[in-house]
Design a protein around this motif. Structure first.
Motif, short mmCIF file in Angstrom:
data_model
loop_
_atom_site.label_atom_id
_atom_site.label_comp_id
_atom_site.label_asym_id
_atom_site.label_seq_id
_atom_site.Cartn_x
_atom_site.Cartn_y
_atom_site.Cartn_z
N LEU A 11 0.84 -1.19 0.00
CA LEU A 11 0.00 0.00 0.00
C LEU A 11 0.87 1.24 0.00
CD1 LEU A 11 -2.76 1.48 0.40
CD2 LEU A 11 -2.41 1.14 2.87
N VAL A 12 0.59 2.16 -0.92
CA VAL A 12 1.27 3.45 -0.96
C VAL A 12 0.24 4.53 -0.64
CG1 VAL A 12 2.56 5.11 -2.36
CG2 VAL A 12 2.95 2.65 -2.67
N ILE A 13 0.52 5.28 0.41
CA ILE A 13 -0.36 6.39 0.79
C ILE A 13 0.31 7.68 0.32
CG2 ILE A 13 -1.45 7.60 2.73
CD1 ILE A 13 -1.31 4.87 4.23
N GLY A 14 -0.45 8.49 -0.39
CA GLY A 14 0.12 9.66 -1.06
C GLY A 14 0.51 9.29 -2.48
N LEU A 66 -1.66 -7.67 4.40
CA LEU A 66 -0.94 -6.42 4.17
C LEU A 66 0.47 -6.56 4.73
CD1 LEU A 66 -1.09 -3.46 3.19
CD2 LEU A 66 -1.94 -2.85 5.47
N ARG A 67 1.46 -6.43 3.88
CA ARG A 67 2.86 -6.60 4.29
C ARG A 67 3.68 -5.32 4.20
NH1 ARG A 67 3.84 -11.17 6.98
NH2 ARG A 67 2.81 -12.93 6.01
N LEU A 68 3.23 -4.36 3.39
CA LEU A 68 4.02 -3.15 3.19
C LEU A 68 3.10 -1.93 3.11
CD1 LEU A 68 6.73 -1.71 2.55
CD2 LEU A 68 6.29 -2.22 0.13
N VAL A 69 3.38 -0.95 3.94
CA VAL A 69 2.70 0.34 3.87
C VAL A 69 3.78 1.39 3.77
CG1 VAL A 69 1.20 2.00 5.03
CG2 VAL A 69 0.77 -0.45 5.29
N ARG A 122 7.54 -11.09 8.07
CA ARG A 122 7.98 -9.70 8.07
C ARG A 122 6.96 -8.80 7.41
NH1 ARG A 122 13.31 -7.38 5.05
NH2 ARG A 122 13.20 -5.29 5.91
N SER A 123 6.69 -7.67 8.06
CA SER A 123 5.85 -6.61 7.51
C SER A 123 6.54 -5.29 7.79
CB SER A 123 4.46 -6.61 8.16
OG SER A 123 3.77 -7.79 7.84
N VAL A 124 6.29 -4.29 6.94
CA VAL A 124 6.98 -3.01 7.06
C VAL A 124 5.98 -1.86 6.94
CG1 VAL A 124 8.70 -1.48 6.00
CG2 VAL A 124 9.13 -3.94 6.12
N PHE A 125 6.10 -0.90 7.84
CA PHE A 125 5.41 0.38 7.73
C PHE A 125 6.50 1.44 7.65
CE2 PHE A 125 3.56 4.32 8.94
CZ PHE A 125 2.22 4.26 8.62
N ALA A 126 6.55 2.17 6.55
CA ALA A 126 7.58 3.20 6.37
C ALA A 126 6.90 4.54 6.09
CB ALA A 126 8.48 2.83 5.20
N THR A 127 7.41 5.57 6.70
CA THR A 127 6.89 6.91 6.42
C THR A 127 8.07 7.80 6.05
OG1 THR A 127 5.42 8.66 7.22
CG2 THR A 127 6.90 7.68 8.84
#
Length: 153
Positions: A11-14, A66-69, A122-127
């Motif tokens: 998921l890409v926000i923005g 959901l694995r990547l945000v 493994r899951s990742v939330f990056a901002t």
């Protein structure tokens, strides 16, 4: 992350911004993701928690792990934010808007999207922040609200 991404969502926000749209294109070109979704205004408004919660519910309803945000949102000189050229231009309302978009909004994204991340593997939330949020660039001056909000991020 290859084995965990098979059958998973990114998921890409923005996703309508320059960085976000490039990330979305790149992720969509990788066959290891079962779904790559992009969210942007108006379906997700960082200054409206109910909008963020509703977007999270839509993502959860897809039923794909959901694995990547990646949060690629931010505002320097739009949506009520101003890029001050001098400290004399600091406006409390514009500064509050910068913090709402650049700091509080991403925290609310974490509140609603972190619980959706798959727990197995493994899951990742990056901002993403901004270089101008670093102390090392303070000598450049200006952009006080943006710099402070990105440093707070």
């Amino acid at each position: 992350m290859t084995t965990e991404t098979t059958g998973a969502m990114a998921l890409v926000i923005g996703a309508r911004g320059g960085i976000g749209s490039a990330l979305l294109r790149s992720l969509r070109s990788e066959p290891r993701w079962s779904a790559v979704t992009g969210l942007s205004r108006p379906e997700l408004e960082l200054s409206d928690e109910s909008s963020i919660a509703a977007a999270a519910q839509l993502v959860a309803a897809q039923g794909i792990p959901l694995r990547l945000v990646i949060n690629a949102t931010g505002a320097l000189d739009k949506h009520g934010c101003i890029a001050e050229k001098t400290w004399k231009q600091i406006d409390p309302a514009a500064m509050q808007k910068a913090f709402t978009i650049n700091t509080i909004g991403p925290a609310l994204l974490m509140k609603h999207f972190l619980p959706l991340l798959a727990r197995d593997g493994r899951s990742v939330f990056a901002t993403l922040s901004a270089r101008v949020g670093s102390i090392g660039d303070n000598h450049l001056g200006g952009w006080y609200s943006y710099r402070a909000s990105k440093a707070a991020l």
